[in-house]
Motif scaffolding. Structure first.
Motif, short mmCIF file in Angstrom:
data_model
loop_
_atom_site.label_atom_id
_atom_site.label_comp_id
_atom_site.label_asym_id
_atom_site.label_seq_id
_atom_site.Cartn_x
_atom_site.Cartn_y
_atom_site.Cartn_z
N THR A 171 28.26 46.06 31.91
CA THR A 171 28.89 45.28 30.85
C THR A 171 30.03 44.47 31.45
OG1 THR A 171 28.27 46.92 29.20
CG2 THR A 171 30.04 45.39 28.61
N ARG A 172 30.01 43.17 31.20
CA ARG A 172 31.02 42.29 31.77
C ARG A 172 31.78 41.62 30.63
NH1 ARG A 172 30.43 45.14 35.56
NH2 ARG A 172 29.27 44.63 37.43
N GLU A 173 32.98 42.12 30.36
CA GLU A 173 33.84 41.51 29.35
C GLU A 173 34.46 40.23 29.89
OE1 GLU A 173 36.90 44.19 27.93
OE2 GLU A 173 35.85 44.18 26.02
N ASN A 174 34.85 39.37 28.99
CA ASN A 174 35.55 38.13 29.35
C ASN A 174 34.73 37.26 30.30
OD1 ASN A 174 37.80 39.00 27.80
ND2 ASN A 174 38.38 40.30 29.51
N THR A 175 33.42 37.36 30.19
CA THR A 175 32.53 36.56 31.02
C THR A 175 31.54 35.85 30.10
OG1 THR A 175 32.73 38.13 32.84
CG2 THR A 175 30.84 36.67 32.91
N GLU A 176 31.24 34.63 30.43
CA GLU A 176 30.27 33.87 29.64
C GLU A 176 29.33 33.11 30.57
OE1 GLU A 176 33.21 30.16 28.57
OE2 GLU A 176 33.31 31.97 27.34
N TYR A 177 28.18 32.75 30.03
CA TYR A 177 27.17 32.02 30.80
C TYR A 177 27.17 30.56 30.41
CZ TYR A 177 22.64 30.72 32.73
OH TYR A 177 21.63 30.10 33.44
N ASN A 178 27.22 29.68 31.40
CA ASN A 178 27.12 28.25 31.19
C ASN A 178 25.68 27.85 31.52
OD1 ASN A 178 26.99 25.42 31.84
ND2 ASN A 178 29.23 25.42 31.74
N GLU A 179 24.88 27.71 30.48
CA GLU A 179 23.46 27.45 30.69
C GLU A 179 23.21 26.10 31.35
OE1 GLU A 179 19.32 28.20 28.29
OE2 GLU A 179 21.22 28.43 27.26
N GLN A 180 23.93 25.08 30.95
CA GLN A 180 23.74 23.75 31.54
C GLN A 180 24.05 23.75 33.03
OE1 GLN A 180 26.18 21.41 28.84
NE2 GLN A 180 24.32 20.40 28.11
N GLY A 181 25.10 24.44 33.41
CA GLY A 181 25.51 24.46 34.81
C GLY A 181 24.83 25.55 35.62
N GLY A 182 24.27 26.55 34.94
CA GLY A 182 23.60 27.64 35.65
C GLY A 182 24.58 28.54 36.38
N TYR A 183 25.72 28.82 35.74
CA TYR A 183 26.71 29.70 36.37
C TYR A 183 27.44 30.50 35.30
CZ TYR A 183 30.03 26.03 35.01
OH TYR A 183 30.76 25.12 34.30
N PHE A 184 28.16 31.51 35.75
CA PHE A 184 28.95 32.38 34.88
C PHE A 184 30.43 32.07 35.09
CE2 PHE A 184 24.98 34.42 35.82
CZ PHE A 184 24.57 34.90 34.60
N THR A 185 31.21 32.25 34.04
CA THR A 185 32.66 32.06 34.12
C THR A 185 33.32 33.34 33.65
OG1 THR A 185 32.48 29.70 33.72
CG2 THR A 185 34.64 30.71 33.37
N HIS A 186 34.22 33.86 34.47
CA HIS A 186 34.98 35.05 34.12
C HIS A 186 36.44 34.65 33.94
CE1 HIS A 186 36.24 39.19 33.87
NE2 HIS A 186 37.18 38.93 34.77
N THR A 187 37.04 35.15 32.85
CA THR A 187 38.46 34.89 32.60
C THR A 187 39.23 36.19 32.79
OG1 THR A 187 37.85 33.20 30.98
CG2 THR A 187 40.13 34.01 30.94
N ARG A 188 40.15 36.18 33.74
CA ARG A 188 40.96 37.36 34.03
C ARG A 188 42.04 37.52 32.97
NH1 ARG A 188 42.55 36.62 40.25
NH2 ARG A 188 44.48 36.28 39.12
N PRO A 189 42.66 38.71 32.90
CA PRO A 189 43.74 38.92 31.92
C PRO A 189 44.89 37.93 32.04
CG PRO A 189 43.02 41.02 32.81
CD PRO A 189 42.31 39.94 33.61
N ASP A 190 45.13 37.41 33.26
CA ASP A 190 46.22 36.44 33.43
C ASP A 190 45.79 35.01 33.06
OD1 ASP A 190 44.62 35.60 35.55
OD2 ASP A 190 46.06 36.14 37.11
N GLY A 191 44.56 34.85 32.58
CA GLY A 191 44.06 33.55 32.16
C GLY A 191 43.34 32.76 33.23
N LYS A 192 43.43 33.20 34.47
CA LYS A 192 42.76 32.49 35.56
C LYS A 192 41.25 32.64 35.39
CE LYS A 192 42.60 31.94 40.51
NZ LYS A 192 43.08 32.35 41.81
N ARG A 193 40.54 31.53 35.58
CA ARG A 193 39.09 31.52 35.41
C ARG A 193 38.41 31.32 36.76
NH1 ARG A 193 37.41 30.24 30.09
NH2 ARG A 193 35.73 28.92 30.84
N SER A 194 37.28 31.96 36.92
CA SER A 194 36.50 31.75 38.14
C SER A 194 35.03 31.64 37.77
CB SER A 194 36.73 32.88 39.15
OG SER A 194 36.44 34.13 38.58
N ASN A 195 34.34 30.76 38.47
CA ASN A 195 32.91 30.54 38.26
C ASN A 195 32.13 31.19 39.38
OD1 ASN A 195 33.50 28.91 36.03
ND2 ASN A 195 33.62 27.08 37.29
#
Length: 154
Positions: free
Chosen positions: A54-78
């Motif tokens: 289970t991956r909280e704070n993560t979403e899938y970008n279907e158009q781009g074909g990648y996942f984005t995770h948002t850390r508690p400090d707000g920093k996002r990574s793909n």
């Protein structure tokens, strides 16, 4: 401790997801209560094994074909892979010439993505990850990174 919180979240997600997983795999899955088992669920006939991540704070970008995770400090990574501990793949490899099937399922934003473990080395790569695995210090752990294009949804 973050590990404890993540562990409890994962355990609750396993309970909440049991019916969805049983329906998808068309078998009555049994939730393994052994804390140290490699797979969270198995079928009564011991033919299907499922690990839920289970991956909280993560979403899938279907158009781009990648996942984005948002850390508690707000920093996002793909990222374009989802990972799991390689020891689970080794367990499946030991049974590669049997009738047993092994699946990794990731629950992301309420959606399920899955991959049937195989050994072709095209859909994944293995690398070391240096992180705290709940012991209070960082350590190297081999992980399997499954490429986004190899994942299926249900």
């Amino acid at each position: 401790m973050r590990f404890d919180k993540d562990y409890e979240l994962g355990k609750q997600s396993e309970i909440d997801s049991l019916d969805d997983l049983s329906n998808f795999f068309k078998t009555e899955l049994i939730h393994d209560d052994n804390k140290f088992t490699h797979f969270d669920f198995f079928s009564k006939d011991q033919k299907t094994f499922v690990e839920l991540k289970t991956r909280e704070n993560t979403e899938y970008n279907e158009q781009g074909g990648y996942f984005t995770h948002t850390r508690p400090d707000g920093k996002r990574s793909n990222f374009c892979t989802l990972y799991f501990d390689a020891i689970k793949k080794h367990e499946a490899y030991k049974n590669r010439n049997t009738y047993k099937k092994y699946f990794i399922v990731w629950k992301i934003s309420g959606e399920y993505f899955y991959w049937q473990i195989n050994h072709d080395k095209k859909e994944y790569y293995i690398e070391d990850q240096f992180a705290d695995r709940g012991k209070g210090f960082k350590q190297n752990t081999a992980v399997v990174n499954v490429k986004e294009y190899a994942l299926k949804r249900f």
